[in-house]
Write an enzyme that holds these catalytic residues in place. Sequence first.
Site, PDB file in Angstrom:
ATOM      1  N   LYS A   9      26.066  64.203  64.882  1.00 40.32           N
ATOM      2  CA  LYS A   9      25.066  64.566  65.891  1.00 40.32           C
ATOM      3  C   LYS A   9      23.677  64.054  65.469  1.00 40.32           C
ATOM      4  CE  LYS A   9      27.620  68.694  67.373  1.00 40.32           C
ATOM      5  NZ  LYS A   9      27.521  70.158  67.646  1.00 40.32           N
ATOM      6  N   TYR A  49      30.427  68.292  77.154  1.00 44.65           N
ATOM      7  CA  TYR A  49      30.344  69.732  76.886  1.00 44.65           C
ATOM      8  C   TYR A  49      30.599  70.575  78.145  1.00 44.65           C
ATOM      9  CZ  TYR A  49      28.625  69.157  72.075  1.00 44.65           C
ATOM     10  OH  TYR A  49      28.506  68.885  70.729  1.00 44.65           O
ATOM     11  N   ASN A 112      24.350  71.650  64.048  1.00 49.18           N
ATOM     12  CA  ASN A 112      25.413  71.801  63.050  1.00 49.18           C
ATOM     13  C   ASN A 112      26.080  70.479  62.675  1.00 49.18           C
ATOM     14  OD1 ASN A 112      26.844  71.443  65.388  1.00 49.18           O
ATOM     15  ND2 ASN A 112      27.884  73.429  65.349  1.00 49.18           N
ATOM     16  N   HIS A 115      30.446  66.910  65.433  1.00 48.13           N
ATOM     17  CA  HIS A 115      31.386  67.328  66.468  1.00 48.13           C
ATOM     18  C   HIS A 115      32.765  66.775  66.125  1.00 48.13           C
ATOM     19  CE1 HIS A 115      33.342  68.004  70.324  1.00 48.13           C
ATOM     20  NE2 HIS A 115      33.864  66.798  70.152  1.00 48.13           N
ATOM     21  N   GLU A 126      37.892  62.907  75.095  1.00 47.97           N
ATOM     22  CA  GLU A 126      36.601  62.535  74.502  1.00 47.97           C
ATOM     23  C   GLU A 126      36.587  61.061  74.076  1.00 47.97           C
ATOM     24  OE1 GLU A 126      36.124  65.659  71.557  1.00 47.97           O
ATOM     25  OE2 GLU A 126      35.790  67.156  73.134  1.00 47.97           O
TER      26      GLU A 126
HETATM   27  P1  DAT Z   1      32.464  73.305  68.043  1.00 51.40           P
HETATM   28  O1  DAT Z   1      31.337  72.285  67.988  1.00 51.40           O
HETATM   29  O2  DAT Z   1      32.753  73.878  66.682  1.00 51.40           O
HETATM   30  O3  DAT Z   1      33.686  72.793  68.753  1.00 51.40           O
HETATM   31  P2  DAT Z   1      31.903  74.886  70.437  1.00 51.40           P
HETATM   32  O4  DAT Z   1      32.753  73.908  71.199  1.00 51.40           O
HETATM   33  O5  DAT Z   1      32.192  76.332  70.593  1.00 51.40           O
HETATM   34  O6  DAT Z   1      31.903  74.546  68.873  1.00 51.40           O
HETATM   35  O7  DAT Z   1      30.368  74.677  70.854  1.00 51.40           O
HETATM   36  C1  DAT Z   1      29.850  73.373  71.027  1.00 51.40           C
HETATM   37  C2  DAT Z   1      28.482  73.309  70.401  1.00 51.40           C
HETATM   38  O8  DAT Z   1      27.601  74.188  71.124  1.00 51.40           O
HETATM   39  C3  DAT Z   1      28.409  73.775  68.950  1.00 51.40           C
HETATM   40  O9  DAT Z   1      28.759  72.759  68.038  1.00 51.40           O
HETATM   41  C4  DAT Z   1      26.971  74.184  68.829  1.00 51.40           C
HETATM   42  C5  DAT Z   1      26.642  74.750  70.208  1.00 51.40           C
HETATM   43  N1  DAT Z   1      26.783  76.207  70.229  1.00 51.40           N
HETATM   44  C6  DAT Z   1      27.943  76.922  70.206  1.00 51.40           C
HETATM   45  N2  DAT Z   1      27.706  78.231  70.219  1.00 51.40           N
HETATM   46  C7  DAT Z   1      26.356  78.366  70.269  1.00 51.40           C
HETATM   47  C8  DAT Z   1      25.467  79.473  70.318  1.00 51.40           C
HETATM   48  N3  DAT Z   1      25.917  80.737  70.308  1.00 51.40           N
HETATM   49  N4  DAT Z   1      24.115  79.224  70.342  1.00 51.40           N
HETATM   50  C9  DAT Z   1      23.655  77.958  70.352  1.00 51.40           C
HETATM   51  N5  DAT Z   1      24.439  76.859  70.320  1.00 51.40           N
HETATM   52  C10 DAT Z   1      25.762  77.067  70.274  1.00 51.40           C
HETATM   53 MG    MG Z   2      34.080  72.445  70.738  1.00 48.13          MG
END
Ligand code: DAT
Ligand code: MG
Length: 131
Positions: A9, A49, A112, A115, A126
């Site tokens: 990212k 997303y 974080n 991805h 994707e």
């Molecule tokens: P991952 O990236 O582990 O697949 P995800 O698909 O649940 O996680 O979420 C996508 C991204 O969205 C994640 O990498 C960071 C952001 N995100 C997830 N939960 C969040 C939250 N509670 N507050 C802010 N950003 C969040």
């Molecule tokens: Mg995810």
Amino acid sequence: MEKTFIMVKPDGVKRQLIGEIVSRFEKRGYLLTDAKIMTISRETAENHYGEHSDKPFFGELVDFITSGPVFAMIWEGENVVENARTMMGATNPKDAAPGSIRGDYAVNVGQNIIHGSDSTESAEREIGLFF
Ligand code: DAT
Ligand code: MG
């Protein structure tokens, strides 16, 4: 052979972590079959997303992922989807184990570093979206 979509990212690119992340996957035994630096359009980000479109953090997430270049990759090998998720660590870095990418390099859930597709179906979708 199983494939997954992995993306460093904008925070990871800015912090010059591409080499570190590529190195971890290579040393694990996976093969990098395609990669590119790119800046994601809002349209692609909203599609990528899409499952999170009704979440309160969706706007912030799209702003962040389009804020600078990302490094998009296709990795191939045995059980790569699940093993990549383990190597990445938990979504929220506060829960990510030391030794995982997020556990070693991130502190904030919004930023974080990496991805990775969460299933073989997501990986196919994707990869089609980015390559
Ligand atoms: P991952 O990236 O582990 O697949 P995800 O698909 O649940 O996680 O979420 C996508 C991204 O969205 C994640 O990498 C960071 C952001 N995100 C997830 N939960 C969040 C939250 N509670 N507050 C802010 N950003 C969040
Ligand atoms: Mg995810």
